[in-house]
Design a protein around this motif. Sequence first.
Motif, PDB file in Angstrom:
ATOM      1  N   GLY A  33      33.465  44.732  42.941  1.00 49.28           N
ATOM      2  CA  GLY A  33      34.891  44.488  42.828  1.00 49.28           C
ATOM      3  C   GLY A  33      35.466  45.120  41.572  1.00 49.28           C
ATOM      4  N   LEU A  35      34.304  47.606  39.936  1.00 48.81           N
ATOM      5  CA  LEU A  35      34.290  49.062  40.057  1.00 48.81           C
ATOM      6  C   LEU A  35      35.453  49.554  40.899  1.00 48.81           C
ATOM      7  CD1 LEU A  35      30.479  49.714  40.501  1.00 48.81           C
ATOM      8  CD2 LEU A  35      31.941  50.704  38.730  1.00 48.81           C
ATOM      9  N   LEU A  36      35.699  48.837  42.009  1.00 49.92           N
ATOM     10  CA  LEU A  36      36.784  49.259  42.897  1.00 49.92           C
ATOM     11  C   LEU A  36      38.124  49.104  42.199  1.00 49.92           C
ATOM     12  CD1 LEU A  36      35.536  47.802  46.282  1.00 49.92           C
ATOM     13  CD2 LEU A  36      35.754  50.219  45.649  1.00 49.92           C
ATOM     14  N   GLU A  37      38.244  48.043  41.419  1.00 45.81           N
ATOM     15  CA  GLU A  37      39.512  47.835  40.716  1.00 45.81           C
ATOM     16  C   GLU A  37      39.755  48.960  39.717  1.00 45.81           C
ATOM     17  OE1 GLU A  37      39.970  43.933  39.106  1.00 45.81           O
ATOM     18  OE2 GLU A  37      41.542  44.569  37.717  1.00 45.81           O
ATOM     19  N   GLN A  38      38.661  49.311  39.037  1.00 46.43           N
ATOM     20  CA  GLN A  38      38.798  50.405  38.074  1.00 46.43           C
ATOM     21  C   GLN A  38      39.160  51.704  38.790  1.00 46.43           C
ATOM     22  OE1 GLN A  38      35.564  50.901  35.327  1.00 46.43           O
ATOM     23  NE2 GLN A  38      37.007  51.888  33.946  1.00 46.43           N
TER      24      GLN A  38
ATOM     25  N   ASN B  27      36.796  44.021  34.341  1.00 43.84           N
ATOM     26  CA  ASN B  27      37.864  44.959  34.046  1.00 43.84           C
ATOM     27  C   ASN B  27      38.845  44.419  33.027  1.00 43.84           C
ATOM     28  OD1 ASN B  27      37.258  45.462  37.226  1.00 43.84           O
ATOM     29  ND2 ASN B  27      37.602  47.323  36.046  1.00 43.84           N
ATOM     30  N   LEU B  43      32.337  49.826  31.336  1.00 41.21           N
ATOM     31  CA  LEU B  43      32.321  48.657  32.204  1.00 41.21           C
ATOM     32  C   LEU B  43      30.890  48.122  32.343  1.00 41.21           C
ATOM     33  CD1 LEU B  43      33.897  46.818  34.078  1.00 41.21           C
ATOM     34  CD2 LEU B  43      33.427  48.401  35.938  1.00 41.21           C
ATOM     35  N   ALA B  69      43.684  42.573  46.418  1.00 38.34           N
ATOM     36  CA  ALA B  69      43.316  43.714  45.581  1.00 38.34           C
ATOM     37  C   ALA B  69      41.799  43.882  45.590  1.00 38.34           C
ATOM     38  CB  ALA B  69      43.811  43.481  44.160  1.00 38.34           C
ATOM     39  N   ARG B  70      41.288  44.906  44.963  1.00 37.76           N
ATOM     40  CA  ARG B  70      39.864  45.221  44.813  1.00 37.76           C
ATOM     41  C   ARG B  70      39.117  45.193  46.136  1.00 37.76           C
ATOM     42  NH1 ARG B  70      37.538  42.856  39.964  1.00 37.76           N
ATOM     43  NH2 ARG B  70      35.841  42.015  41.200  1.00 37.76           N
ATOM     44  N   GLY B  71      39.714  45.674  47.163  1.00 31.59           N
ATOM     45  CA  GLY B  71      39.025  45.768  48.442  1.00 31.59           C
ATOM     46  C   GLY B  71      38.567  44.415  48.921  1.00 31.59           C
ATOM     47  N   GLY B  72      39.232  43.355  48.504  1.00 30.52           N
ATOM     48  CA  GLY B  72      38.897  42.030  48.999  1.00 30.52           C
ATOM     49  C   GLY B  72      37.726  41.385  48.287  1.00 30.52           C
ATOM     50  N   ARG B  73      37.151  42.099  47.278  1.00 27.55           N
ATOM     51  CA  ARG B  73      35.997  41.522  46.589  1.00 27.55           C
ATOM     52  C   ARG B  73      36.445  40.459  45.609  1.00 27.55           C
ATOM     53  NH1 ARG B  73      35.434  45.733  49.886  1.00 27.55           N
ATOM     54  NH2 ARG B  73      33.417  46.760  49.791  1.00 27.55           N
ATOM     55  N   ARG B  74      35.635  39.418  45.500  1.00 30.45           N
ATOM     56  CA  ARG B  74      35.966  38.345  44.566  1.00 30.45           C
ATOM     57  C   ARG B  74      35.601  38.768  43.147  1.00 30.45           C
ATOM     58  NH1 ARG B  74      32.653  33.517  46.778  1.00 30.45           N
ATOM     59  NH2 ARG B  74      31.199  35.224  47.150  1.00 30.45           N
ATOM     60  N   LYS B  75      36.297  38.138  42.194  1.00 24.97           N
ATOM     61  CA  LYS B  75      35.977  38.427  40.799  1.00 24.97           C
ATOM     62  C   LYS B  75      34.932  37.449  40.311  1.00 24.97           C
ATOM     63  CE  LYS B  75      40.748  39.695  39.838  1.00 24.97           C
ATOM     64  NZ  LYS B  75      42.030  39.154  39.389  1.00 24.97           N
TER      65      LYS B  75
END
Lengths: 892, 112
Positions: A33, A35-38, B27, B43, B69-75
């Motif tokens: 996640g 990485l994708l956000e970045q 991030n 990172l 956001a973030r392709g649906g991935r959880r933080k």
Amino acid sequence: MLKNHSPSENHLNHSLRLLKWFCPPGLYEGIEGDLLEQFENDRKEFGEKKARRRFAWHVVKFFRPGIFLRNRFSNQLINTVMWGNYFKVATRNIAKRKLYSFINAIGLSIGIAFSVLIYLYIQDEKNFDRFHVNKDRIYRLDKASYNTQAAQRGEYPVKRSAYVPLPLGNAVKDEIPEVQYLTRFNGGERGIFRYGEKVFSEGITLVDADFFRMFSFPLIAGSADRLFSDKYEVVLTPEIAQKYFGQEEPVGKVITLDLQGEKQFTVTGLIETPPANSSLIFKILVPIQSHPRYEHNLDQWGSFSFPTFIQLYPQATITDLKTKADTVIKKYMGEMLDRWHKEQNVPAGFSFFEPAYTNLADIHLKTEVGWDKVSDPKYAWILGGIALLIIVIASINYISLALTTSASRKIEVGIRKVVGAHRQQLVWQFGLESLMLAVISMFIGLGLAVFFLPAFNEFTGKGIALISLSMAQVAGASLGIALVVGLLAGSYPAVFLSGFLPVTVLKGGFTSKMKAGFTKPLVVFQFFLSASMIICSIIMYRQMEFIATKDLGFDKEHVLVIPTQTGWSEEADRVVEQFRNKMSAEPSVVDVAGTSSSFSRGHSIYGYKIKDENKRAYVYRVDPEYISLLSLTLKEGRNFDKRIASDGNAVIINESLARDMGWDNPLEEHLNWREDTVGLGSQVIGVLSDYHFLSLNNDIEPMFLSIDKKSTGYLTTMLVKLSPGDIPQKIEKVKSAWAELYPDKPFDYSFMDEDVAKQYNSYKRWMSITALSTGFAIFIACLGLFGLAGINAVNRTKEIGIRKVMGAELSHIFVLLNKQFVLLAVIAFLLAAPLSWYFMNKWLASFKYVITVGWELFAVSMLAGMSIALLTVSYHAIKAAWINPADTLKYE
Amino acid sequence: MAKEYLGEFEELVLTIVGILGEEAYGNAIVAEIKERLGREVNLSAVHVTLYRLEDKGFLKSRMGGATNARGGRRKRIFTITNAGLAMLKAMKEARVDLWKLIPRLNYDSILY
């Protein structure tokens, strides 16, 4: 949005798959996640393309121990628990199947022993001359010159040699400021060394005083700064000191050295004997200035006979030396070289002398420049190849045996899987087993290597010693080899065995018979390697036998070769004459003759120009007894006669020379080899049938004999022909006669036939190495075959039982069991024949006189290989055929 | 009790987690460090440090809710533990104590 597999996410999938592979699952989502956000941020900032690149790079950066090793410990815990079990099962398996374990371990350990020896060999080659502290700054000054003969043969015409004129060294040292030290190294001299009662002929090495400052041969006595400040000093190795002075203190002793004239020398130093990996070999060091011809040679710019070593100052570069040396050479030799250039019609761009430089550390492997012990790196490759072959054969044994015996492990694999083992764990288990076997083999192999090292040293002419440092290296290297072999040989069986499906295995659908499909090509390959080696060894053996027994055109039996120990002087002729008179009454001595050089002990070549054509011929100074002593055949004409005065200027030629000159009636011709401007030259009084005065690597070249001592030299070697029978006693007689005549001269001798045979020593050595490794390769391959045949027989026990019950003959069963192995061997031979034929043709090309490689050689090799294979497999076949069917079938 | 020690980067990350409160994830920490200190950090380095701090017990983590956001991935959200806070405080105090020991005179002469 990325959620629904947008195109850009597809591009990223590659990287993400990598991440997934190494990243612990628990962390994966959070990292992905982030990485994708970045990536999204980057895309806004830098654009799609760059963002994608950065994404990949970021993923790669996550490949760090802090990530991929995290949380592994929980897995490891289980693994270590199981390792104990794997280890136990492996030991039980090795112990249970002793024969197969033995075959595997022996094969692998021989392979490892070979590799270790070859590793030592290559290390030794690489470390040659590296022990000199100043090695980076020391260069040998070489001569690169245009060679007319090579040009005529169509080869690259520039040949190199380590010999340069004596005065060039002096000029280089005096006129080039970059040169710190310089020494000549002339190892070819022989002199008579005398101390009290002890008199021997010794090899003498002439050097300059700088020798001791340049090279790192430790001085036992004397100081490098002061040695050779006087020209009548001598430095000895401990062996020589021991030989002459025994327990006495050598330093300060005065000895007599006859180096073309007797002189007194004082021993001022002792130097360590050069190690086996030194290109510079010496026993007795004498200042070059003490040589009687030194002054004379100082203006001989045209005589290339002094190897010269240069050491530069630390800050100087070889380029500086090159430019300045060119100037020096132009200054002193320019005129002479120009003249030669014109006279000899050398093509533009070539010269009779260009300086070249060889770094001290490169001397050993520089085969294009002749030097002591210089060796071709290709031998290291050949040896390495042999070791690799043996390891491959041994590994194939391991693989095929593991596969063919896999049936017995199937149940184990099935149970393990049912209980919950991962496939990966099973791979580990079988891998561990092969590693264990490899490590056991390693220890046996190391032992074998240590045991065989002295023999190996003898074969390769090396002096490798196992000192503690190299032992550590060897242990490291062999551990490496063992691991690689264990993994290579173990990986396929491990993957194969772990792939069984528990359901199929445990259901009992399999009978105990296994499929050995994959092992057949392996056996063929193994046989192919062994067969190639058999063919090569047989051809090499035949060639060496041919060389040893070929009629050379002269009688070399019972001929003693005795140096007259007189140096290059009139006295040599007198010694031969006196000795002949002395022995004339002795019945055990058939004849005594003199010559300027015996076969394989040097020769002289004279070049001359006839009708503007460059010719050359080998020249031997002889006496009239020479021809009869060696039983040479006079085809035409007559021998030399002392009573005919004009014979002093006559020559006896060989047929090659007559052919070379294009003479039909040689006896009517004159050979003007001294290029007389008045007169016709030497009259030809006889023609000899061609005989091999050179080794069989050469054609019979033009040659002539002369008794003219002024132009062709003195009789420095005496040939004494003994009558056959009781040779040792006859040698004693010759020796006592010599001692009576010349009490102050050492008596050295060799046999002519041994001298001639020595020319082929290196070939013989390589033949022995090939034969030895062929033996090992065949042995290991046979072990493997033996194992396979055993399994095959066991697999078919029931079949054989039924066949016997039905009335099959013993011979029928025998054929049945051996048929397939014979077929495999034939295929292997068909593959091996052309390959080995190709390699052997290359090897034979270095001889001028060779055997013809006919089909019968291959037939013999094939027969030999086949019978070995049959013998191996027959044991099991016979055993299986003999079993009483009642024993095998009663349990059904 | 054996005194735990924190490296400079570890201390920095720990502090930033403290600052960000409920919004501390990979991030965000990188961005915060860049904004406040002008320092570009990796990172992957931040992640590794976070996990190490978690191992040491100065942080704890949980997965946040899914977003678009973030392709649906959880933080993975990190929060500072009491032990982490105590550690930061102890380090700060130790530094202040040392700072006080620098002779004033020299300090002045450098300043003016």
